[in-house]
Design an enzyme around this catalytic site. Structure first.
Site, PDB file in Angstrom:
ATOM      1  N   SER A  96      15.158  70.429  -8.834  1.00 28.04           N
ATOM      2  CA  SER A  96      15.822  71.324  -9.769  1.00 28.04           C
ATOM      3  C   SER A  96      15.808  70.750 -11.179  1.00 28.04           C
ATOM      4  CB  SER A  96      17.250  71.594  -9.270  1.00 28.04           C
ATOM      5  OG  SER A  96      17.839  72.676  -9.945  1.00 28.04           O
ATOM      6  N   ASP A 220      14.105  81.670  -3.861  1.00 25.43           N
ATOM      7  CA  ASP A 220      14.922  80.704  -4.600  1.00 25.43           C
ATOM      8  C   ASP A 220      15.654  81.459  -5.696  1.00 25.43           C
ATOM      9  OD1 ASP A 220      15.951  78.734  -6.259  1.00 25.43           O
ATOM     10  OD2 ASP A 220      14.229  77.405  -6.026  1.00 25.43           O
ATOM     11  N   HIS A 248      16.897  77.264  -2.573  1.00 23.19           N
ATOM     12  CA  HIS A 248      16.770  76.344  -3.698  1.00 23.19           C
ATOM     13  C   HIS A 248      16.834  74.873  -3.298  1.00 23.19           C
ATOM     14  CE1 HIS A 248      16.792  75.204  -7.873  1.00 23.19           C
ATOM     15  NE2 HIS A 248      17.980  74.619  -7.788  1.00 23.19           N
TER      16      HIS A 248
END
Length: 268
Positions: A96, A220, A248
């Site tokens: 991320s 996601d 995610h």
């Protein structure tokens, strides 16, 4: 005695091997999110785990909204960690926000990195109508998210976690993410989320000289497939790999798939 960097970022060294992998977690989680990857790679690689300031068991007194007002501060922390441990030519796996953090670090000191692996990373979360860029969110979406976090952070965390995890048939995964989200001090979480979601690092994408692999999962909420394609199209030497995983946090929800893909990336 441990250095301030080691204490500040709760750094742990594991494994053995001639090459080093640094695993960098994303927002809402901490270094424990990498346990499946540690188990898979610690027999062959030296592994570095850490918590970003504000997360996990990091030193919360080190956090200030002024100091951490951009992702560059996290990149500086990462480089300080590498300096302290005398690391060079490491493989950096960033989930991320840590994707862009590692990219910025590699621009500042490319010799520290041999390869960057982005897992569910994004250079910009906001859509940009002027350029046709699809990031996944409108500003109104983010304003509603901030308002929900401000109104009742723990209720927001318990509601956001299942959406981000994206595996409704395995609610225990969402509970795990909700727990690490809830462990963050609410004021820090709100400040960090704004820094992340309002960031835009598209201009930096053409600059790295380090090879990059972009791992893109399905469904996601934070990173639609167009983002993975954008990263691969704008980063030199970038390779896009679509992985058969949902949500995610695929390193938690589909560790076998992520580990197998990482193995292929490291062997290339």
């Amino acid at each position: 005695m441990p250095s301030s960097v080691i204490t500040r970022n709760n750094v742990h060294l594991l494994g053995k091997g001639s090459e080093t992998i640094v695993f960098a977690h994303g927002f809402g989680s901490d270094q424990t999110a990498w346990r499946h990857q540690v188990a898979a790679f610690e027999s062959s690689y030296r592994i570095v785990l850490f918590d970003h300031v504000g997360a996990g068991q990091s030193d919360l007194t080190a956090h200030s909204p002024l100091r951490y007002s951009s992702l560059y501060s996290y990149a500086e922390d990462l480089l300080e960690l590498c300096t302290e441990l005398k690391l060079s030519q490491v493989i950096l796996v960033g989930h991320s926000v840590s994707g862009m953090v590692s990219l910025l670090a590699a621009l500042m000191d490319p010799n520290r990195f041999k390869q960057l692996v982005f897992l569910s990373a994004s250079p910009r979360y906001l859509n940009d109508a002027a350029t046709g860029y699809i990031g996944g969110f409108e500003q109104s979406d983010l304003d509603a998210l901030y308002a929900a976090m401000s109104s009742n952070y723990y209720a927001w965390a318990s509601g956001f976690a299942p959406i981000a995890m994206g595996n409704p048939d395995r609610p225990e995964l969402a509970i795990e993410f909700a727990n690490t989200l809830s462990a963050i001090r609410p004021d820090i979480a709100q400040a960090v989320s704004r820094v992340i979601f309002q960031s835009d690092h598209r201009a930096e994408l053409p600059k790295p000289t380090v090879p990059v692999v972009v791992l893109q999962s399905n469904n996601d909420i934070a990173v639609p497939p167009q983002v993975g394609e954008y990263l691969a199209a704008h980063i030199p030497q970038a390779q896009l790999i679509s992985i058969d995983a949902q949500g995610h946090l695929p390193h938690i929800s589909a560790p076998e798939v992520v580990n197998q893909t990482l193995t292929q990336c490291l062997a290339a």
